[in-house]
Design a protein around this motif. Structure first.
Motif, PDB file in Angstrom:
ATOM      1  N   UNK A  16      -4.936  -4.158  -3.571  1.00  0.00           N
ATOM      2  CA  UNK A  16      -6.079  -3.636  -4.227  1.00  0.00           C
ATOM      3  C   UNK A  16      -6.828  -2.825  -3.307  1.00  0.00           C
ATOM      4  N   UNK A  17      -6.614  -1.375  -3.431  1.00  0.00           N
ATOM      5  CA  UNK A  17      -6.822  -0.305  -2.523  1.00  0.00           C
ATOM      6  C   UNK A  17      -8.267   0.037  -2.334  1.00  0.00           C
ATOM      7  N   UNK A  18      -8.957   0.045  -1.384  1.00  0.00           N
ATOM      8  CA  UNK A  18     -10.174   0.410  -1.192  1.00  0.00           C
ATOM      9  C   UNK A  18     -10.034   2.202  -1.222  1.00  0.00           C
ATOM     10  N   UNK A  75       0.970  -1.058   0.072  1.00  0.00           N
ATOM     11  CA  UNK A  75      -0.001  -0.065   0.078  1.00  0.00           C
ATOM     12  C   UNK A  75       1.030   1.118   0.096  1.00  0.00           C
ATOM     13  N   UNK A  76       0.899   2.078  -1.244  1.00  0.00           N
ATOM     14  CA  UNK A  76       2.142   2.998  -1.155  1.00  0.00           C
ATOM     15  C   UNK A  76       1.932   3.848   0.043  1.00  0.00           C
ATOM     16  N   UNK A  77       3.113   4.282   0.689  1.00  0.00           N
ATOM     17  CA  UNK A  77       3.042   5.177   1.652  1.00  0.00           C
ATOM     18  C   UNK A  77       2.158   6.465   1.219  1.00  0.00           C
ATOM     19  N   UNK A  78       2.434   7.020   0.028  1.00  0.00           N
ATOM     20  CA  UNK A  78       1.941   8.318  -0.343  1.00  0.00           C
ATOM     21  C   UNK A  78       0.529   8.332  -0.392  1.00  0.00           C
ATOM     22  N   UNK A 105      -8.451  -1.867   3.297  1.00  0.00           N
ATOM     23  CA  UNK A 105      -8.793  -0.457   3.823  1.00  0.00           C
ATOM     24  C   UNK A 105      -7.714  -0.217   4.829  1.00  0.00           C
ATOM     25  N   UNK A 106      -7.095   0.887   4.580  1.00  0.00           N
ATOM     26  CA  UNK A 106      -6.017   1.315   5.692  1.00  0.00           C
ATOM     27  C   UNK A 106      -6.006   2.842   6.227  1.00  0.00           C
ATOM     28  N   UNK A 107      -5.325   3.168   6.921  1.00  0.00           N
ATOM     29  CA  UNK A 107      -5.085   4.392   7.378  1.00  0.00           C
ATOM     30  C   UNK A 107      -4.584   4.837   8.898  1.00  0.00           C
ATOM     31  N   UNK A 108      -4.269   5.919   9.041  1.00  0.00           N
ATOM     32  CA  UNK A 108      -3.969   6.431  10.561  1.00  0.00           C
ATOM     33  C   UNK A 108      -4.973   7.495  10.837  1.00  0.00           C
ATOM     34  N   UNK A 109      -5.568   7.431  11.901  1.00  0.00           N
ATOM     35  CA  UNK A 109      -6.722   8.388  12.203  1.00  0.00           C
ATOM     36  C   UNK A 109      -6.916   8.398  13.659  1.00  0.00           C
ATOM     37  N   UNK A 110      -7.026   9.701  14.304  1.00  0.00           N
ATOM     38  CA  UNK A 110      -7.472   9.953  15.738  1.00  0.00           C
ATOM     39  C   UNK A 110      -8.763   9.046  15.931  1.00  0.00           C
ATOM     40  N   UNK A 111      -9.058   8.142  16.742  1.00  0.00           N
ATOM     41  CA  UNK A 111     -10.142   7.119  16.938  1.00  0.00           C
ATOM     42  C   UNK A 111     -10.600   6.913  18.223  1.00  0.00           C
TER      43      UNK A 111
END
Lengths: 436, 436
Positions: B348-350, B229-232, B271-277
């Motif tokens: 296969x990025x959502x 999953x490309x960092x950018x 599905x990926x990401x960094x979020x306040x959660x």
């Protein structure tokens, strides 16, 4: 695109013989089938079950025998099959699997097992044998199911001196204590419920008397400290005598009652044992609920590490067994004991009497003036001082007095209890547990 | 007594060249010195630091240069030294270490690094190069310090399909949120405190804007799912805009606000990401305090596994670096990527807009009749329904309305916010966070 990583002898197929096809064996067959492609992507090898050793080939099974595999009751045929690379021992017991594993090692086969009782009680000669023959004797599944604690000690934390390790090592006992705590059940009811849900065996002795946890603690002690603490010498108390009152009183002080296996190095001596123990509710280890397991350890570089997960069950245990199988498939060098030496020296064992801890006490006394003073006196004679106390139900003829002590040795605690009894202060045997 | 396990080329001495002698480098030198005998017992090898590459050989250091080691600023001499077995890269940055690591691999040296930024942003070609040359490129220390999460994914859980992984991957951000929660500090004060205690850099951008967590999430995604999953492209929100009010409101609903990195497979898409959660307080991951890190993952066999420990610091990071070095010393086969293929296919990025979650909302409205109905209407237009709501401070001209929603896509959430603004319902930009 790269070529596959090197696989031993260029082999792209790893052939297993299973011994035992019960809960874990069928779970393993299920996972190997379901994750077949993934396993090849991870390891470069197809993992194939060729034969399954059982006592009764006609008995019905939870899961069909995998395509291409055969059930057999012939040990010799299985051991003499040159196609078999790995014996996966999941039969349970001690004498029979020991004989089988030793024969497999002599036949040059790698071994993966989940048998904590065998390895704790009689494993040392098997490790020696495996090293002689240069084969893997892997056993990640024998301690805490899917939690990767053994390889973590052997590999990732290998540069650390481990100072202390504590764990919730038995899911059945933890389930029972969790139910007693959350739903205010007594021990017998919680045990019955655990049996109905399949968390406890028909004969639950190994689990509820702490012996299963003690087997695991033996294996962890070898890996963390590099010494052998003979299983028979390990102090072990189970959960079968834990009473609901103590769980309630503990909660009032902010603690949970857990069956804790612990080992630490104190002044060059190994202090270890399995005991019902009060754990402060803010500790992660107090949060381990139901049939889960957990280990917390402290190393001189890594600091405190906490690992938590399912401690048993068909698929979680199969996960650990399969991890071991794939390390064989990948062609890692054997690292059976986590040390260069295959037979650890005997531990410098601290006499369990010298072990020091804070303690929880519940004593039942006649409600007469001065009784608390006299109790404190009996403790003071052994240099034990009280940190916090609860005295309830004033007015009844016999009342519980509950208190937490500062650090005291097990010897002093026993002597103080004898003192209380000799002075006629208590109307029944005092209850006391360590505090983590 | 057994002979030592086999060590590559029968060698009993593993020679390191360090690049960088800052916090982690000096920590490593300290641990190698302190645990020297233990390391030999574990691995059969003496681990020796021969040379240390630094920019300025005259700069004072935290810890003396180990006996027998020399400081140097000469890359070539270090790479051409045939005695050096392993390059330990601890210099930080991207371009310079990449060049150095590539040259070391070409010179046939194994590499151990803690450099998450390099491996996440430009690591793929290095993995390919390492596989070509048959050397180790180990990087356990690059994710979550002493916690053995990378090897757990590569080795122990290799037989699992991982379904989901969530983690607290940055100790600085977690420390700041923990302080904002426990001591009711605002962000700026908590950051200042973190800097004074050495938990945050003078330029804290990478930590507080979630980029460091995103680097780690990239590496975890490759190991857990076998795809890149490309960092950018990773959606990233940091903690710099988290307001104390939201931490308080979250607590009223039973949640803690955490900076969570998460990745899961949903209908074949990543599905990926960094979020306040928002994380419910009963989850172990909500209990991760201060500068600690933790990862929780679920596999289709192992079930939920939770690993917790120090995520940074000199000795914990050195523990992980040393674990990698000892696996080289022990002669394990390289398993650099956890897969046979060295370059993972593109995920296969959502589309981040399609990601579905429960949400926390705080909107500031004018306290006029029907405003809650109108807000609910704006949400309903996007098929978002409210699960719980708090409306406080009735009577003030402008009041916060806080609510938790049922599952909604990020796209629907954004559209609902646009709707609220278009209808003039809100007097400032609404705040919203995912709920774990």
């Amino acid at each position: 695109m790269q070529e596959a990583m090197s696989v031993p002898n260029g082999k792209k197929r790893l052939v297993l013989a299973l011994a035992g096809y019960g809960t874990v064996g069928t779970g393993l067959a299920k996972v190997i089938e379901e994750n077949r492609d993934w396993i090849i992507e991870r390891s470069g090898s197809e993992v194939v079950i060729k034969s399954i050793l059982v006592r009764d080939v006609k008995k019905p099974r939870n899961f069909p025998v995998p395509a291409g595999a055969t059930l057999t009751d012939d040990h010799e045929a299985l051991l003499n099959d040159p196609e078999v690379d790995v014996l996966v021992e999941l039969m349970g017991g001690i004498e029979a699997p020991k004989k089988l594993i030793a024969a497999a090692i002599r036949a040059g086969k790698h071994v993966v097992t989940a048998n904590k009782a065998l390895l704790a009680e009689q494993g040392l000669e098997l490790f020696e044998l495996a090293a002689e023959h240069g084969v893997h004797l892997k056993y990640e599944a024998s301690v805490c199911g899917a939690i990767p604690i053994l390889d973590t000690l052997k590999e990732n934390l290998a540069g650390n001196r481990i100072m202390r390790l504590v764990g919730i090592l038995n899911g059945t006992a933890n389930y029972i204590l969790s139910e007693m705590t959350s739903n205010k059940l007594d021990f017998a009811t919680a045990l019955k419920q655990a049996q109905e849900l399949g968390y406890a065996e028909a004969d639950p002795t190994l689990d509820i008397e702490g012996l299963d946890a003690a087997h695991k603690l033996c294996l962890l002690t070898r890996l963390a400290f590099g010494v052998n603490y003979p299983f028979e010498q390990l102090p072990v108390v189970g959960v079968s005598k834990v009473e609901p009152e103590d769980i309630e009183f503990a909660r009032e002080f902010g603690y949970r009652v857990k069956l804790v296996g612990q080992v630490q190095e104190v002044d060059g001596k190994i202090e270890a044992g399995v005991f019902p123990t009060l754990v402060h509710h803010t500790y992660l280890i107090a949060r381990v609920g139901g049939a889960y397991n957990a280990v917390r350890l402290e190393g001189n570089a890594c600091g405190p590490i906490f690992l938590h997960g399912p401690g048993a069950g068909d698929l979680p245990t199969a996960s650990a067994v399969l991890g071991d199988i794939l390390s064989v498939a990948r062609g890692a060098y054997p690292n059976n004991t986590g040390f260069v030496r295959q037979v650890p020296p005997l531990a410098n064992i601290m006499s369990p009497d010298e072990a020091s801890s804070k303690y929880y006490f519940r004593v039942i006394v006649r409600d007469v003036p001065g009784v608390l003073r006299d109790l404190a006196g009996a403790l003071a004679e052994q240099d034990i001082s009280i940190a916090q106390a609860i005295q309830k139900e004033k007015g009844a003829a016999e009342v519980p007095v509950v208190f937490l002590t500062h650090e005291a040795t097990a010897r002093a605690v026993k002597a103080a209890v004898e003192g209380m009894k000799a002075k006629g202060l208590v109307v029944r045997e005092p209850v006391y547990y360590r505090i983590l």
